[in-house]
Motif scaffolding. Structure first.
Motif, PDB file in Angstrom:
ATOM      1  N   ASP A  41      35.330 -21.883-111.075  1.00 37.30           N
ATOM      2  CA  ASP A  41      34.500 -23.083-111.019  1.00 37.30           C
ATOM      3  C   ASP A  41      35.238 -24.203-110.304  1.00 37.30           C
ATOM      4  O   ASP A  41      35.730 -25.149-110.909  1.00 37.30           O
ATOM      5  CB  ASP A  41      34.116 -23.514-112.438  1.00 37.30           C
ATOM      6  CG  ASP A  41      33.062 -24.612-112.443  1.00 37.30           C
ATOM      7  OD1 ASP A  41      32.424 -24.798-111.395  1.00 37.30           O
ATOM      8  OD2 ASP A  41      32.896 -25.268-113.486  1.00 37.30           O
ATOM      9  N   SER A  42      35.338 -24.081-108.968  1.00 43.16           N
ATOM     10  CA  SER A  42      36.039 -25.092-108.180  1.00 43.16           C
ATOM     11  C   SER A  42      35.035 -25.963-107.440  1.00 43.16           C
ATOM     12  O   SER A  42      33.989 -25.488-106.994  1.00 43.16           O
ATOM     13  CB  SER A  42      36.974 -24.420-107.164  1.00 43.16           C
ATOM     14  OG  SER A  42      37.567 -25.380-106.319  1.00 43.16           O
ATOM     15  N   GLU A  43      35.352 -27.223-107.294  1.00 39.47           N
ATOM     16  CA  GLU A  43      34.489 -28.138-106.553  1.00 39.47           C
ATOM     17  C   GLU A  43      34.829 -28.147-105.062  1.00 39.47           C
ATOM     18  O   GLU A  43      34.146 -28.809-104.279  1.00 39.47           O
ATOM     19  CB  GLU A  43      34.632 -29.561-107.108  1.00 39.47           C
ATOM     20  CG  GLU A  43      34.172 -29.709-108.564  1.00 39.47           C
ATOM     21  CD  GLU A  43      34.310 -31.122-109.070  1.00 39.47           C
ATOM     22  OE1 GLU A  43      34.832 -31.966-108.320  1.00 39.47           O
ATOM     23  OE2 GLU A  43      33.885 -31.381-110.211  1.00 39.47           O
TER      24      GLU A  43
ATOM     25  N   VAL B  55      30.676 -19.941-102.785  1.00 35.21           N
ATOM     26  CA  VAL B  55      31.344 -19.523-101.555  1.00 35.21           C
ATOM     27  C   VAL B  55      32.526 -20.446-101.265  1.00 35.21           C
ATOM     28  O   VAL B  55      32.531 -21.625-101.622  1.00 35.21           O
ATOM     29  CB  VAL B  55      30.360 -19.545-100.365  1.00 35.21           C
ATOM     30  CG1 VAL B  55      29.254 -18.545-100.569  1.00 35.21           C
ATOM     31  CG2 VAL B  55      29.769 -20.933-100.173  1.00 35.21           C
ATOM     32  N   GLY B  56      33.556 -19.880-100.633  1.00 35.93           N
ATOM     33  CA  GLY B  56      34.680 -20.672-100.167  1.00 35.93           C
ATOM     34  C   GLY B  56      35.602 -21.190-101.244  1.00 35.93           C
ATOM     35  O   GLY B  56      36.389 -22.108-101.004  1.00 35.93           O
ATOM     36  N   ARG B  57      35.547 -20.610-102.445  1.00 37.14           N
ATOM     37  CA  ARG B  57      36.369 -21.120-103.545  1.00 37.14           C
ATOM     38  C   ARG B  57      37.725 -20.430-103.637  1.00 37.14           C
ATOM     39  O   ARG B  57      38.525 -20.755-104.514  1.00 37.14           O
ATOM     40  CB  ARG B  57      35.630 -20.983-104.873  1.00 37.14           C
ATOM     41  CG  ARG B  57      34.813 -22.220-105.277  1.00 37.14           C
ATOM     42  CD  ARG B  57      33.891 -22.677-104.187  1.00 37.14           C
ATOM     43  NE  ARG B  57      33.203 -23.930-104.521  1.00 37.14           N
ATOM     44  CZ  ARG B  57      32.364 -24.535-103.697  1.00 37.14           C
ATOM     45  NH1 ARG B  57      32.106 -24.028-102.516  1.00 37.14           N
ATOM     46  NH2 ARG B  57      31.780 -25.671-104.048  1.00 37.14           N
ATOM     47  N   GLY B  58      37.982 -19.481-102.785  1.00 38.05           N
ATOM     48  CA  GLY B  58      39.288 -18.817-102.779  1.00 38.05           C
ATOM     49  C   GLY B  58      39.300 -17.471-103.457  1.00 38.05           C
ATOM     50  O   GLY B  58      40.378 -16.912-103.712  1.00 38.05           O
ATOM     51  N   LYS B  59      38.133 -16.892-103.722  1.00 37.60           N
ATOM     52  CA  LYS B  59      38.091 -15.601-104.420  1.00 37.60           C
ATOM     53  C   LYS B  59      38.730 -14.500-103.579  1.00 37.60           C
ATOM     54  O   LYS B  59      39.492 -13.681-104.101  1.00 37.60           O
ATOM     55  CB  LYS B  59      36.637 -15.241-104.769  1.00 37.60           C
ATOM     56  CG  LYS B  59      35.942 -16.247-105.667  1.00 37.60           C
ATOM     57  CD  LYS B  59      34.573 -15.771-106.097  1.00 37.60           C
ATOM     58  CE  LYS B  59      33.622 -15.514-104.956  1.00 37.60           C
ATOM     59  NZ  LYS B  59      33.302 -16.748-104.177  1.00 37.60           N
TER      60      LYS B  59
ATOM     61  N   ILE C   1      49.079 -21.889 -99.014  1.00 40.18           N
ATOM     62  CA  ILE C   1      47.964 -22.149 -99.919  1.00 40.18           C
ATOM     63  C   ILE C   1      48.020 -23.603-100.367  1.00 40.18           C
ATOM     64  O   ILE C   1      49.097 -24.125-100.688  1.00 40.18           O
ATOM     65  CB  ILE C   1      48.025 -21.233-101.162  1.00 40.18           C
ATOM     66  CG1 ILE C   1      47.772 -19.765-100.763  1.00 40.18           C
ATOM     67  CG2 ILE C   1      47.008 -21.654-102.223  1.00 40.18           C
ATOM     68  CD1 ILE C   1      47.937 -18.804-101.917  1.00 40.18           C
ATOM     69  N   THR C   2      46.860 -24.247-100.390  1.00 40.85           N
ATOM     70  CA  THR C   2      46.741 -25.568-100.994  1.00 40.85           C
ATOM     71  C   THR C   2      46.413 -25.374-102.467  1.00 40.85           C
ATOM     72  O   THR C   2      45.415 -24.712-102.791  1.00 40.85           O
ATOM     73  CB  THR C   2      45.626 -26.379-100.322  1.00 40.85           C
ATOM     74  OG1 THR C   2      45.918 -26.529 -98.928  1.00 40.85           O
ATOM     75  CG2 THR C   2      45.493 -27.756-100.967  1.00 40.85           C
ATOM     76  N   PRO C   3      47.225 -25.892-103.371  1.00 41.58           N
ATOM     77  CA  PRO C   3      46.983 -25.636-104.791  1.00 41.58           C
ATOM     78  C   PRO C   3      45.629 -26.154-105.244  1.00 41.58           C
ATOM     79  O   PRO C   3      45.183 -27.230-104.834  1.00 41.58           O
ATOM     80  CB  PRO C   3      48.131 -26.384-105.492  1.00 41.58           C
ATOM     81  CG  PRO C   3      48.614 -27.391-104.490  1.00 41.58           C
ATOM     82  CD  PRO C   3      48.388 -26.779-103.148  1.00 41.58           C
ATOM     83  N   ASP C   4      44.974 -25.357-106.081  1.00 41.50           N
ATOM     84  CA  ASP C   4      43.644 -25.679-106.589  1.00 41.50           C
ATOM     85  C   ASP C   4      43.643 -25.394-108.085  1.00 41.50           C
ATOM     86  O   ASP C   4      43.928 -24.260-108.500  1.00 41.50           O
ATOM     87  CB  ASP C   4      42.596 -24.830-105.872  1.00 41.50           C
ATOM     88  CG  ASP C   4      41.183 -25.134-106.326  1.00 41.50           C
ATOM     89  OD1 ASP C   4      40.874 -24.898-107.517  1.00 41.50           O
ATOM     90  OD2 ASP C   4      40.372 -25.581-105.500  1.00 41.50           O
ATOM     91  N   PRO C   5      43.331 -26.375-108.931  1.00 44.78           N
ATOM     92  CA  PRO C   5      43.370 -26.165-110.382  1.00 44.78           C
ATOM     93  C   PRO C   5      42.467 -25.028-110.849  1.00 44.78           C
ATOM     94  O   PRO C   5      42.836 -24.283-111.771  1.00 44.78           O
ATOM     95  CB  PRO C   5      42.906 -27.506-110.951  1.00 44.78           C
ATOM     96  CG  PRO C   5      43.239 -28.500-109.884  1.00 44.78           C
ATOM     97  CD  PRO C   5      43.038 -27.782-108.590  1.00 44.78           C
ATOM     98  N   ALA C   6      41.313 -24.866-110.224  1.00 50.03           N
ATOM     99  CA  ALA C   6      40.402 -23.792-110.640  1.00 50.03           C
ATOM    100  C   ALA C   6      41.006 -22.426-110.344  1.00 50.03           C
ATOM    101  O   ALA C   6      40.913 -21.498-111.153  1.00 50.03           O
ATOM    102  CB  ALA C   6      39.048 -23.947-109.945  1.00 50.03           C
ATOM    103  N   GLN C   7      41.618 -22.289-109.179  1.00 47.43           N
ATOM    104  CA  GLN C   7      42.286 -21.027-108.848  1.00 47.43           C
ATOM    105  C   GLN C   7      43.430 -20.766-109.806  1.00 47.43           C
ATOM    106  O   GLN C   7      43.608 -19.638-110.299  1.00 47.43           O
ATOM    107  CB  GLN C   7      42.802 -21.070-107.411  1.00 47.43           C
ATOM    108  CG  GLN C   7      41.722 -21.139-106.351  1.00 47.43           C
ATOM    109  CD  GLN C   7      42.289 -21.400-104.977  1.00 47.43           C
ATOM    110  OE1 GLN C   7      43.504 -21.488-104.783  1.00 47.43           O
ATOM    111  NE2 GLN C   7      41.413 -21.531-103.984  1.00 47.43           N
TER     112      GLN C   7
END
Length: 370
Positions: free
Chosen positions: A208-210, A78-82, A17-23
């Motif tokens: 809410d990821s960009e 879409v594609g935000r990691g849900k 996984i690439t870390p994502d602040p929103a996730q």
């Protein structure tokens, strides 16, 4: 029971996984659901609220702790990691009976159960079906909740009400906020109480990821051909020959709920059909699920531009792609344009953003079984 946050951290460390602040910001809510389930008894179902308490919007003070475990409704673009977070949720829920399932597939199972209950003469067909689900499952993890079918819209509120009464905890993802579910649907006023139920029994969180994590993946061999390519038809024929080998292709007949669904060409667990073969006929989720389970790879010729002029066919195409995506079927297609430009305006274009993102992801070299 483990923590979703711990699994996430492990996957980051091993590079999965690439870390994502929103996730990362929603991990505490996922952990909260599991912790609440650990603390709450699962053996006694919640009692339904009395009529006057339901009217006032307050809970039953005598309800057991299981009734107080709020689920989670995770929505965002879409594609935000849900879906990835839903996978982690299911993996972490080791101490309770849990199930991770695509919402479309689950509702197909429910509709089949309702048919059987009605044949038995049950006055309330939903209740025994929901109780049977609750008997086997305490945590339901749904992916991609969206409601476009009136048959689902008319029973989903009652279904969830009974599941909640039975102490089932629900965690789901969606591309829409609850208030936008079944938007502009027929008899939508009958659906609105379900939105209130979601707000009452589930924590609603926006992811809410960009970053669209489906984009920018390593491209494999070309599997999506457009008129801009030198010879899209010849490329499709070459892909078919490579996958099928020397095996002789024959039509494949699938029996679904007493009717026949035909795939025009099938060999070596590879299928081929034109867009209109699959989407120009009145097929539904059950048909596409059966098709997805029968093939490892599917070639679709001639996907047109989609709009209000072929709205029903476009809806079927979305359902077909959902089934192929969930089954991880390798897709090779020729189309009028790239996925992001197939359906750009009119009713249904918003929903198609998710489909376009999935079509882009399915072009990755590591996708599927073929």
């Amino acid at each position: 029971m483990g923590k979703v946050s711990e699994l996430y951290r492990q996957r980051v460390l091993d590079g999965t996984i690439t870390p994502d602040p929103a996730q990362q910001s929603v991990l505490p809510q996922l952990d909260r659901v599991l912790a609440d389930m650990d603390a709450a008894p699962a053996s006694v179902p919640a009692r339904p609220r009395s009529a006057w308490r339901a009217l006032l919007g307050v809970g039953n003070p005598a309800a057991p702790a299981a009734a107080m475990v709020k689920g989670l409704y995770l929505w965002g673009g879409v594609g935000r990691g849900k879906s990835m977070l839903m996978d982690l949720m299911a993996d972490a829920a080791t101490d309770h009976a849990s199930r991770r399932v695509h919402f479309h597939e689950f509702m197909q199972e429910i509709q089949t159960g309702l048919d059987q209950a009605r044949k038995r003469g049950d006055q309330d067909a939903v209740r025994p079906v929901a109780i049977e689900v609750a008997r086997k499952t305490r945590l339901l993890c749904f992916d991609e909740m969206q409601i476009t079918d009136i048959a689902d819209a008319m029973i989903v509120g009652r279904l969830f009400q009974v599941l909640f009464e039975q102490g089932v905890v629900i965690v789901t993802t969606s591309n829409r906020m609850p208030e936008d579910l079944y938007k502009h649907g027929l008899n939508r006023q009958l659906f609105l109480p379900f939105i209130d139920l979601i707000r009452d029994r589930m924590q609603v969180v926006c992811l809410d990821s960009e970053v669209d994590h489906r984009q920018g993946r390593k491209a494999g061999g070309q599997v999506w051909f457009t008129p801009a390519d030198p010879d899209p038809g010849g490329a499709m024929d070459a892909a078919w020959a490579e996958l099928v080998g020397r095996e002789q292709a024959q039509p494949l007949q699938l029996e679904v709920k007493g009717r026949q669904v035909e795939l025009p060409a099938f060999a070596n667990r590879v299928g081929r059909a034109g867009f209109w073969d699959l989407c120009g006929r009145p097929l539904g989720p059950a048909d596409y699920l059966a098709l997805a389970n029968a093939v490892d790879a599917l070639l679709i010729d001639g996907i047109p531009r989609l709009s209000m002029s072929n709205y029903n066919e476009a809806k079927r195409f979305v359902t077909l792609i959902d089934a192929l995506y969930e089954a991880r079927v390798r897709l090779i297609a020729s189309a009028a344009d790239e996925p992001e430009h197939l359906y750009n305006e009119g009713e249904g274009s918003f929903e198609f953003e998710r489909t376009a993102s999935r079509l882009r992801e399915m072009q990755d070299a590591t996708w599927g079984n073929a």
